[in-house]
Design a protein around this motif. Structure first.
Motif, short mmCIF file in Angstrom:
data_model
loop_
_atom_site.label_atom_id
_atom_site.label_comp_id
_atom_site.label_asym_id
_atom_site.label_seq_id
_atom_site.Cartn_x
_atom_site.Cartn_y
_atom_site.Cartn_z
N THR A 1 0.86 -1.37 -0.03
CA THR A 1 -0.02 -0.07 0.16
C THR A 1 0.92 1.10 0.06
N ARG A 2 2.01 1.07 0.65
CA ARG A 2 2.90 2.44 0.69
C ARG A 2 3.46 2.84 -0.49
N GLN A 3 3.86 1.34 -1.07
CA GLN A 3 4.59 1.56 -2.33
C GLN A 3 3.67 2.01 -3.62
N LEU A 4 2.46 1.57 -3.37
CA LEU A 4 1.52 1.99 -4.29
C LEU A 4 1.15 3.56 -4.14
N MET A 5 1.09 4.08 -3.01
CA MET A 5 1.02 5.48 -2.77
C MET A 5 2.26 6.28 -3.26
N MET B 1 4.89 9.68 -7.30
CA MET B 1 5.61 10.07 -8.51
C MET B 1 4.96 10.17 -9.76
N ASP B 2 4.01 9.23 -10.24
CA ASP B 2 3.33 9.53 -11.48
C ASP B 2 2.64 11.08 -11.51
N LEU B 3 2.01 11.45 -10.38
CA LEU B 3 1.39 12.73 -10.44
C LEU B 3 2.49 13.76 -10.39
N LYS C 1 4.83 18.31 -12.32
CA LYS C 1 5.95 18.85 -12.07
C LYS C 1 5.98 19.88 -10.83
N ASN C 2 5.11 19.53 -9.82
CA ASN C 2 4.90 20.61 -8.91
C ASN C 2 4.10 19.94 -7.58
N ILE C 3 5.21 19.57 -6.59
CA ILE C 3 4.72 19.05 -5.44
C ILE C 3 3.68 19.81 -4.59
N TYR C 4 3.67 20.92 -4.58
CA TYR C 4 2.61 21.64 -3.87
C TYR C 4 1.17 21.39 -4.22
N GLN D 1 -5.75 13.79 -1.56
CA GLN D 1 -6.70 13.16 -2.27
C GLN D 1 -6.27 12.84 -3.60
N ASP D 2 -5.55 13.59 -4.21
CA ASP D 2 -4.94 13.07 -5.46
C ASP D 2 -4.13 11.85 -5.30
N ILE D 3 -3.29 11.80 -4.24
CA ILE D 3 -2.31 10.76 -3.89
C ILE D 3 -3.27 9.27 -3.75
#
Length: 193
Positions: free
Chosen positions: A13-17, A22-24, A29-32, A37-39
């Motif tokens: 589950t952690r690896q999936l998150m 990383m995909d997002l 290209k923006n962490i903020y 919810q997106d993750i």
């Protein structure tokens, strides 16, 4: 609720998150701009599951950075051997490379708020690696000296990498790494005798 991080289901589950993040990140290209919810949505888990694993987005990001840094060090130093100049140089070069690559994620003003969090996570991982190595390598040196040496050395390497990464065009990484290697080797010599 405490979860068992050694449980294979928890690891998956952690690896999936982490992979979803990383995909997002590659898309945006923006962490903020990436929310919990997106993750969770990308990982096909609910927010409750996310919060069962992480207190908040900051805890998630710290874990993400630690795992990325640990992976980088394992790839570069597979046997965790830094007992010679070549291994120590590889370690320093790996830190410089990782810090420079991490800076690429810090393009927006909003993303820079995460920089101290990432820096502390990386420095602590580097400290732990050096502490474990010095504990194995040093004979008859007090635990306090091993701890202090690990702390000073980890901050010296990491601080040099951060400072260099702010203006990498002023000096090559290889030249800077060579100078840091000379200083670090000299500072470690008394502990390793």
């Amino acid at each position: 609720m405490l979860i068992n991080t050694n449980d294979p289901r928890v690891k998956r589950t952690r690896q999936l998150m982490m992979q979803s993040f990383m995909d997002l990140l590659l898309e945006r290209k923006n962490i903020y701009s990436i929310s919990v919810q997106d993750i969770a949505a990308r990982a096909t888990v609910n927010r409750t599951t996310f919060y069962a694993h992480f207190a908040d987005k900051f805890a998630f990001l710290e874990c993400w950075m630690r795992e990325k840094f640990q992976r980088k060090l394992k790839e570069e130093l597979p046997d965790a051997s830094i007992a010679n100049m070549s291994g120590l140089r590889t370690l320093i070069l790996s830190v410089f490379d990782f810090v420079a690559r991490t800076r690429l994620y810090m393009k927006s003003e909003e993303d820079r708020q995460f920089e101290p969090l990432f820096e502390v996570a990386m420095q602590q991982e580097l400290y732990q690696l050096l502490f474990e190595w010095l504990n194995k390598e040093s004979n008859s040196i007090s635990q306090e000296i091993v701890e202090a040496t690990s702390l000073v050395t980890s901050w010296g390497i990491f601080g040099s990498a951060v400072q260099w990464s702010r203006n990498p065009e002023n000096r090559s990484a290889e030249a800077m790494v060579q100078d840091v290697l000379v200083v670090v080797a000299a500072s470690l010599a008394p502990v390793l005798q």
